[in-house]
Design a protein around this motif. Structure first.
Motif, PDB file in Angstrom:
ATOM      1  N   LEU A  76      70.681 -44.920 -25.731  1.00 56.07           N
ATOM      2  CA  LEU A  76      71.067 -44.781 -27.291  1.00 56.07           C
ATOM      3  C   LEU A  76      70.693 -43.532 -27.902  1.00 56.07           C
ATOM      4  CD1 LEU A  76      69.665 -48.311 -28.456  1.00 56.07           C
ATOM      5  CD2 LEU A  76      72.094 -47.588 -27.931  1.00 56.07           C
ATOM      6  N   THR A 101      68.486 -50.781 -22.309  1.00 52.86           N
ATOM      7  CA  THR A 101      67.924 -49.976 -23.406  1.00 52.86           C
ATOM      8  C   THR A 101      66.444 -50.330 -23.734  1.00 52.86           C
ATOM      9  OG1 THR A 101      67.965 -49.431 -25.844  1.00 52.86           O
ATOM     10  CG2 THR A 101      69.105 -51.337 -25.159  1.00 52.86           C
ATOM     11  N   LEU A 106      67.873 -50.025 -31.320  1.00 52.47           N
ATOM     12  CA  LEU A 106      69.026 -50.734 -31.477  1.00 52.47           C
ATOM     13  C   LEU A 106      69.511 -51.216 -32.627  1.00 52.47           C
ATOM     14  CD1 LEU A 106      70.878 -52.184 -29.301  1.00 52.47           C
ATOM     15  CD2 LEU A 106      69.098 -53.730 -28.781  1.00 52.47           C
ATOM     16  N   LYS A 109      72.173 -49.346 -34.357  1.00 45.52           N
ATOM     17  CA  LYS A 109      73.312 -49.077 -33.411  1.00 45.52           C
ATOM     18  C   LYS A 109      74.170 -50.418 -33.065  1.00 45.52           C
ATOM     19  CE  LYS A 109      73.301 -44.670 -32.275  1.00 45.52           C
ATOM     20  NZ  LYS A 109      74.632 -43.819 -32.175  1.00 45.52           N
TER      21      LYS A 109
END
Ligand code: SAM
Ligand code: SF4
Ligand code: SF4
Length: 339
Positions: A76, A101, A106, A109
């Motif tokens: 990310l 990840t 997060l 995103k």
């Protein structure tokens, strides 16, 4: 087509490491004392562009890969990663498009990743104990941040999630049952990963490995388990389900129960080298030929030759190596090729 290596293993999975940078400093992967302020990560011109990644992926898919996973470093952190997801999702023949990840970024995103076509998510979380977790990520994040990422993923419909937990004896092993209970209640698939001697920078020692058999025993004592039969070829996790019907866990036992015989994974590094093993000492560069104007057929020939010559089975021979021989072997680092 039907590309096979020297042990008859097909090429099925491609793991793409999109950056060597990370916002965590997990001591088992990127120890903070080595990866400090002044550590030189790859400069941008050396990274494959999205177009280059997509072109290589198309060729690798033509050779048999059907599953793609984005990883890193921390994927990310790669700017506009959702654009790459959208480009990869449009390739014919890709059955699965996933990402591993640490989930720190997060929540902000997720919508973009989902809209771009990301199919599945694996989130890493080693323990629910905040103090231990901070120790296990170099003091970069509390558990709350990762849980916020998990919650966002649930809301976006990425269920069940896979949760990766590295197990280190004497560090987080006494917290595993809590972790199992927590994810059982939420119907996510927790996968315990034996601490591995990836790279040369984490100071790995065998006595810090808690064998999977012992992990299963400890969970089973509190939350009864039964093995799930019939894993598919190439599956790395041994699966167990809870006897009460409430979900399952996986064990990735690279150290004590190697699975090289069914290893179908190729790894592409951020600067365009392919590696045929997580413990490889060398990769095969594709970026220079790519930038020198090689055709798709030329690149395909290099990949074919590399996979065709593959004899990797490090985990099966690890125990026959002395500590000294193992330490001398210059292996690629985990943060570089993404596990
Ligand atoms: N940064 C992302 C993350 O942590 O999820 C993706 C890259 S990380 C290298 C991929 C996975 O490798 C993570 O689940 C991490 O816990 C695992 N890992 C890293 N170093 C490891 C080691 N020495 N032994 C076992 N697993 C390791
Ligand atoms: Fe970063 Fe993932 Fe390595 Fe931890 S395991 S340092 S989050 S790349
Ligand atoms: Fe595959 Fe290498 Fe791991 Fe064996 S040691 S399972 S060949 S990555």
């Amino acid at each position: 087509m039907n590309l096979k290596d020297q042990y008859d293993r097909p090429l099925r999975d491609l793991r793409i490491s999109v950056t060597d940078r990370c916002n965590f400093r997990c001591p088992y992967c990127m120890p903070a004392e080595i990866f400090g302020e002044r550590y030189q990560f790859l400069p941008k011109p050396q990274l494959l562009t999205f177009e280059e990644i997509v072109r290589l992926t198309r060729i690798i898919v033509r050779l048999g890969a059907v599953k793609i996973r984005l990883t890193g470093g921390e994927p990310l952190l790669r700017q506009d990663i959702e654009d790459l997801v959208a480009m990869l999702a449009a390739i014919d023949g890709v059955d699965d498009l996933a990402m591993t990840t640490n989930a720190y970024l997060l929540p902000q995103k997720l919508d973009a990743l989902k809209a771009a076509g990301l199919k599945r998510l694996t989130i890493s979380l080693d323990t629910l104990d905040d103090e231990i977790f901070r120790r296990m990520n170099g003091g970069r994040s509390g558990v709350d941040k990762v849980l916020a990422g998990i919650e966002a993923a649930e809301v976006a419909g990425y269920t069940p999630l896979k949760i990766n937990a590295v197990v280190q004896r004497g560090v987080n092993d006494h917290t595993l049952v809590d972790l199992a209970r927590f994810f059982k209640e939420r119907d996510h698939i927790l996968r315990f990963i034996e601490y591995m001697d990836v790279g040369n920078k984490n100071g790995w020692k065998m006595d810090e490995v808690l064998p999977s058999a012992e992990i299963v025993e400890r969970i089973h004592a509190e939350l009864p388990l039964e093995p799930v039969a019939g894993n598919y070829f190439g599956e790395v996790a041994r699966r167990y389900r809870y006897a009460d019907g409430g979900g399952e866990i996986g064990l990735i036992s690279s150290v004590t129960q190697p699975f090289c015989g069914s290893c179908t994974r190729m790894r592409l590094s951020p600067e365009g080298r392919i590696f045929t093993c997580l413990f490889a000492t060398e990769g095969t560069d594709l970026r220079d030929p790519l930038r020198a104007g090689a055709s798709d057929d030329d690149i395909e020939a290099i990949i074919r030759a590399t996979w065709g010559a593959r004899i990797d089975r490090y985990s099966e021979i690890r125990s026959s190596l002395t500590d000294e021989v193992r330490d001398r072997r210059k292996k690629v680092e985990m943060y570089h090729i993404g596990g």
